[in-house]
Scaffold this motif. Structure first.
Motif, mmCIF file in Angstrom:
data_model
loop_
_atom_site.group_PDB
_atom_site.id
_atom_site.type_symbol
_atom_site.label_atom_id
_atom_site.label_comp_id
_atom_site.label_asym_id
_atom_site.label_seq_id
_atom_site.Cartn_x
_atom_site.Cartn_y
_atom_site.Cartn_z
ATOM 1 N N LEU A 12 3.235 11.731 8.199
ATOM 2 C CA LEU A 12 3.488 10.370 8.639
ATOM 3 C C LEU A 12 4.596 9.748 7.818
ATOM 4 C CD1 LEU A 12 1.073 7.863 7.067
ATOM 5 C CD2 LEU A 12 0.662 10.298 6.752
ATOM 6 N N GLU A 13 5.113 8.623 8.328
ATOM 7 C CA GLU A 13 6.101 7.853 7.586
ATOM 8 C C GLU A 13 5.373 6.698 6.927
ATOM 9 O OE1 GLU A 13 10.324 5.491 8.075
ATOM 10 O OE2 GLU A 13 9.492 6.565 9.785
ATOM 11 N N ILE A 14 5.615 6.526 5.641
ATOM 12 C CA ILE A 14 5.004 5.434 4.897
ATOM 13 C C ILE A 14 6.117 4.727 4.123
ATOM 14 C CG2 ILE A 14 4.365 6.944 2.971
ATOM 15 C CD1 ILE A 14 1.860 5.142 2.620
ATOM 16 N N GLU A 15 6.136 3.409 4.230
ATOM 17 C CA GLU A 15 7.137 2.614 3.518
ATOM 18 C C GLU A 15 6.405 1.537 2.733
ATOM 19 O OE1 GLU A 15 10.882 -0.361 4.329
ATOM 20 O OE2 GLU A 15 10.349 1.101 5.868
ATOM 21 N N ILE A 16 6.512 1.629 1.428
ATOM 22 C CA ILE A 16 5.858 0.677 0.544
ATOM 23 C C ILE A 16 6.930 -0.027 -0.285
ATOM 24 C CG2 ILE A 16 4.170 0.354 -1.316
ATOM 25 C CD1 ILE A 16 2.840 1.426 1.180
ATOM 26 N N LEU A 17 7.023 -1.348 -0.126
ATOM 27 C CA LEU A 17 7.964 -2.186 -0.881
ATOM 28 C C LEU A 17 9.389 -1.635 -0.836
ATOM 29 C CD1 LEU A 17 5.693 -2.981 -3.958
ATOM 30 C CD2 LEU A 17 5.932 -4.256 -1.821
ATOM 31 N N GLY A 18 9.816 -1.232 0.364
ATOM 32 C CA GLY A 18 11.188 -0.788 0.576
ATOM 33 C C GLY A 18 11.454 0.679 0.309
ATOM 34 N N LYS A 19 10.489 1.409 -0.215
ATOM 35 C CA LYS A 19 10.677 2.837 -0.475
ATOM 36 C C LYS A 19 9.980 3.620 0.632
ATOM 37 C CE LYS A 19 10.290 6.438 -3.891
ATOM 38 N NZ LYS A 19 9.841 6.827 -5.211
ATOM 39 N N SER A 20 10.775 4.333 1.422
ATOM 40 C CA SER A 20 10.273 5.032 2.595
ATOM 41 C C SER A 20 10.178 6.531 2.341
ATOM 42 C CB SER A 20 11.209 4.772 3.775
ATOM 43 O OG SER A 20 10.738 5.413 4.925
ATOM 44 N N SER A 21 9.110 7.141 2.856
ATOM 45 C CA SER A 21 8.921 8.575 2.731
ATOM 46 C C SER A 21 8.292 9.113 4.006
ATOM 47 C CB SER A 21 7.979 8.911 1.573
ATOM 48 O OG SER A 21 8.476 8.480 0.350
ATOM 49 N N TYR A 22 8.740 10.272 4.435
ATOM 50 C CA TYR A 22 8.060 11.024 5.484
ATOM 51 C C TYR A 22 7.335 12.125 4.742
ATOM 52 C CZ TYR A 22 7.000 13.501 9.753
ATOM 53 O OH TYR A 22 6.326 14.112 10.792
ATOM 54 N N CYS A 23 6.008 12.109 4.780
ATOM 55 C CA CYS A 23 5.270 13.000 3.898
ATOM 56 C C CYS A 23 3.949 13.437 4.523
ATOM 57 C CB CYS A 23 5.038 12.312 2.549
ATOM 58 S SG CYS A 23 4.247 10.704 2.663
ATOM 59 N N SER A 24 3.255 14.291 3.795
ATOM 60 C CA SER A 24 1.957 14.781 4.243
ATOM 61 C C SER A 24 0.890 13.706 4.046
ATOM 62 C CB SER A 24 1.566 16.030 3.449
ATOM 63 O OG SER A 24 1.232 15.665 2.122
ATOM 64 N N ARG A 25 -0.235 13.921 4.657
ATOM 65 C CA ARG A 25 -1.384 13.014 4.518
ATOM 66 C C ARG A 25 -1.748 12.828 3.044
ATOM 67 N NH1 ARG A 25 -6.954 14.044 7.580
ATOM 68 N NH2 ARG A 25 -5.384 14.429 9.150
ATOM 69 N N ASN A 26 -1.796 13.937 2.271
ATOM 70 C CA ASN A 26 -2.158 13.847 0.858
ATOM 71 C C ASN A 26 -1.134 13.059 0.047
ATOM 72 O OD1 ASN A 26 -4.516 15.294 1.250
ATOM 73 N ND2 ASN A 26 -3.572 17.258 0.762
ATOM 74 N N GLN A 27 0.149 13.309 0.283
ATOM 75 C CA GLN A 27 1.190 12.567 -0.429
ATOM 76 C C GLN A 27 1.124 11.081 -0.098
ATOM 77 O OE1 GLN A 27 4.332 15.035 1.198
ATOM 78 N NE2 GLN A 27 4.967 15.623 -0.875
ATOM 79 N N ALA A 28 0.935 10.759 1.178
ATOM 80 C CA ALA A 28 0.845 9.356 1.592
ATOM 81 C C ALA A 28 -0.370 8.691 0.948
ATOM 82 C CB ALA A 28 0.770 9.251 3.111
ATOM 83 N N GLY A 29 -1.473 9.418 0.849
ATOM 84 C CA GLY A 29 -2.659 8.889 0.188
ATOM 85 C C GLY A 29 -2.396 8.554 -1.270
ATOM 86 N N ARG A 30 -1.637 9.411 -1.956
ATOM 87 C CA ARG A 30 -1.303 9.149 -3.360
ATOM 88 C C ARG A 30 -0.376 7.935 -3.495
ATOM 89 N NH1 ARG A 30 -1.224 14.834 -3.370
ATOM 90 N NH2 ARG A 30 1.040 14.901 -3.282
#
Length: 93
Positions: A12-30
């Motif tokens: 999934l794509e996760i963007e927190i406070l302007g920092k965006s990452s396309y990552c695995s479920r585990n990475q996004a959870g961290r």
């Protein structure tokens, strides 16, 4: 955080406070855990939601760590399952 990450898609794509990452479920959870460790969640309210055939979006307000954040969540619903495909958290000025 763990309960929310159970809904994450495998990637999934996760963007927190302007920092965006396309990552695995585990990475996004961290990434999300780190955010919540620094900003203890107090309240979440959905302000707007839309429903399309297989994609759903929700915009909400998160109160955490004494600050207010705008959140956008995109959920893919193939068949009878729901998966978060995109999650963003940004500060409200």
């Amino acid at each position: 955080c763990d309960r929310l990450s159970e809904w994450f898609s495998d990637n999934l794509e996760i963007e927190i406070l302007g920092k965006s990452s396309y990552c695995s479920r585990n990475q996004a959870g961290r990434i999300l855990k780190k955010f919540f460790d620094e900003h203890t969640p107090r309240n979440f309210e959905i302000l707007h939601r839309t429903t399309q055939a297989t994609m759903r979006y929700a915009i909400g307000t998160l109160t955490a760590g004494g600050e207010t954040f705008r959140t956008v969540i995109c959920v893919n619903s193939p068949g009878d399952r729901n998966y978060i495909e995109y999650l963003t958290v940004e500060r409200v000025p």
